[in-house]
Design a protein around this motif. Structure first.
Motif, PDB file in Angstrom:
ATOM      1  N   VAL A 137       1.063  -0.522   0.002  1.00  0.00           N
ATOM      2  CA  VAL A 137       0.155  -0.797   0.189  1.00  0.00           C
ATOM      3  C   VAL A 137       0.984   0.929   0.107  1.00  0.00           C
ATOM      4  N   ASN A 138       1.415   1.859   1.117  1.00  0.00           N
ATOM      5  CA  ASN A 138       2.078   2.462   1.002  1.00  0.00           C
ATOM      6  C   ASN A 138       3.955   2.024   1.156  1.00  0.00           C
ATOM      7  N   PRO A 139       4.910   3.434   0.937  1.00  0.00           N
ATOM      8  CA  PRO A 139       6.413   3.075   1.163  1.00  0.00           C
ATOM      9  C   PRO A 139       6.625   2.713   2.607  1.00  0.00           C
ATOM     10  N   ILE A 140       8.019   2.383   2.956  1.00  0.00           N
ATOM     11  CA  ILE A 140       8.234   2.250   4.375  1.00  0.00           C
ATOM     12  C   ILE A 140       8.786   3.319   4.397  1.00  0.00           C
ATOM     13  N   SER A 141       9.182   4.220   5.526  1.00  0.00           N
ATOM     14  CA  SER A 141       9.941   5.568   5.308  1.00  0.00           C
ATOM     15  C   SER A 141      11.341   5.383   5.485  1.00  0.00           C
ATOM     16  N   ASP A 142      12.029   7.068   4.821  1.00  0.00           N
ATOM     17  CA  ASP A 142      13.643   6.643   4.854  1.00  0.00           C
ATOM     18  C   ASP A 142      14.183   6.486   5.978  1.00  0.00           C
ATOM     19  N   GLY A 145      17.814   1.835   8.784  1.00  0.00           N
ATOM     20  CA  GLY A 145      17.748   1.209   9.465  1.00  0.00           C
ATOM     21  C   GLY A 145      17.451  -0.005   9.224  1.00  0.00           C
ATOM     22  N   MET A 146      17.144  -0.509   7.645  1.00  0.00           N
ATOM     23  CA  MET A 146      16.591  -2.458   8.086  1.00  0.00           C
ATOM     24  C   MET A 146      17.974  -2.080   6.988  1.00  0.00           C
ATOM     25  N   PHE A 187      17.330  -6.141  -1.107  1.00  0.00           N
ATOM     26  CA  PHE A 187      16.270  -5.371  -0.708  1.00  0.00           C
ATOM     27  C   PHE A 187      16.651  -3.470  -1.583  1.00  0.00           C
ATOM     28  N   ASP A 188      17.518  -3.491  -2.286  1.00  0.00           N
ATOM     29  CA  ASP A 188      16.887  -2.311  -3.078  1.00  0.00           C
ATOM     30  C   ASP A 188      16.357  -2.798  -3.830  1.00  0.00           C
ATOM     31  N   LYS A 189      16.219  -3.464  -4.832  1.00  0.00           N
ATOM     32  CA  LYS A 189      15.303  -4.458  -6.354  1.00  0.00           C
ATOM     33  C   LYS A 189      13.806  -3.990  -6.045  1.00  0.00           C
ATOM     34  N   PHE A 190      14.290  -4.931  -4.792  1.00  0.00           N
ATOM     35  CA  PHE A 190      12.255  -4.860  -3.609  1.00  0.00           C
ATOM     36  C   PHE A 190      11.966  -3.178  -3.991  1.00  0.00           C
TER      37      PHE A 190
END
Length: 264
Positions: free
Chosen positions: A170-175, A180-181, A193-196
């Motif tokens: 629905v919405n992207p994760i915050s920067d 942190g991830m 993760f960057d490709k995702f």
């Protein structure tokens, strides 16, 4: 760890803080003292904390933990207690059991703390009349009272939802949470993760504040992987070309000196 008749739960937590653990798991935040332990462990004792709670909505989760902190005597001000709860909550993975008996993740909600900004001005110094100075003063007074009485401490939004027997982003994760991830991932996990992020939300490492060194390292690793995948194909092609260029070998006519006697 479990508290006993002679050892309190707070003492167990104080010992656990010195173990340099990565994850603290609190089985059930059902009482006020356990809520206080959860807040403490999430702030100073480990990288992150996992716990379970039975709140129905995300605002209810914030309110329940805030009230537990107040009843436990850890804080006396509602806003301060709520602010401490908001600072340690990153994601709420909400599970549901429907009337058919199915258990599934209904949503993943992200908590985004609202940073307090200094909105006060000193424009009254530029005013030459007393009326103008009073107007600028009352502007600052309005900002002060709005922050004191109706300050917004957090926002929340669903990252993932379960709709029509499937999961939908629905919405992207915050920067801040993305950074942190990524800091806790190895190189291979960072690339995936960057490709995702790029595939689903169009987010690149540069847009979330990744350093140029991280971006360059990721680029070099992708190039190395691409070259490694092309090397087997390149090794087969020269052999095929050599076989095509060499004419077929025809045995010489007539008797051969290497052959033995011919018998019938």
């Amino acid at each position: 760890m479990r508290e006993t008749e002679t050892i309190a739960g707070q003492e167990c937590l104080d010992v656990q803080k010195k173990t340099d653990g990565s994850v603290n798991i609190i089985g059930e935040v059902a009482t006020d003292p356990v809520a206080s332990w959860m807040i403490q462990s999430a702030q100073v004792a480990s990288k992150f904390t996992l716990f379970t709670h039975h709140a129905k909505t995300f605002p209810n989760l914030i309110t329940a933990l805030r009230n537990s902190m107040l009843r436990a005597g850890t804080f006396t001000d509602e806003k301060v207690a709520e602010d401490q709860v908001v600072q340690v909550l990153n994601f709420d993975i909400h599970l549901v059991k429907d009337f058919r008996g199915r258990r599934y993740i209904e949503r993943i909600t992200e908590c985004i703390p609202v940073e307090e900004k200094n909105e006060y001005t000193y424009n009254h110094r530029k005013e030459k009349t007393m009326e103008g100075k009073f107007e600028k003063f009352f502007d600052n007074a309005t900002v002060f009272f709005s922050k004191t009485t109706n300050r917004e401490l957090y926002k929340y939004r669903n990252v993932l939802e379960f709709c029509n027997d499937s999961y939908v982003l629905v919405n992207p994760i915050s920067d801040a949470n993305i950074r942190g991830m990524r800091e806790n991932m190895d190189d291979n996990d960072q690339i995936l993760f960057d490709k995702f992020l790029q595939r689903n939300w169009g987010i690149s490492p540069q847009t979330i504040g990744a350093t140029a060194t991280e971006a360059e390292a990721m680029k070099k690793q992708e190039q190395a992987q691409a070259q490694a995948m092309q090397q087997p194909n390149q090794a087969v092609q020269p052999q095929a070309q050599v076989q095509q260029q060499m004419p077929p070998q025809i045995p010489p006519m007539g008797p051969s000196q290497n052959l033995g006697p011919v018998t019938q």
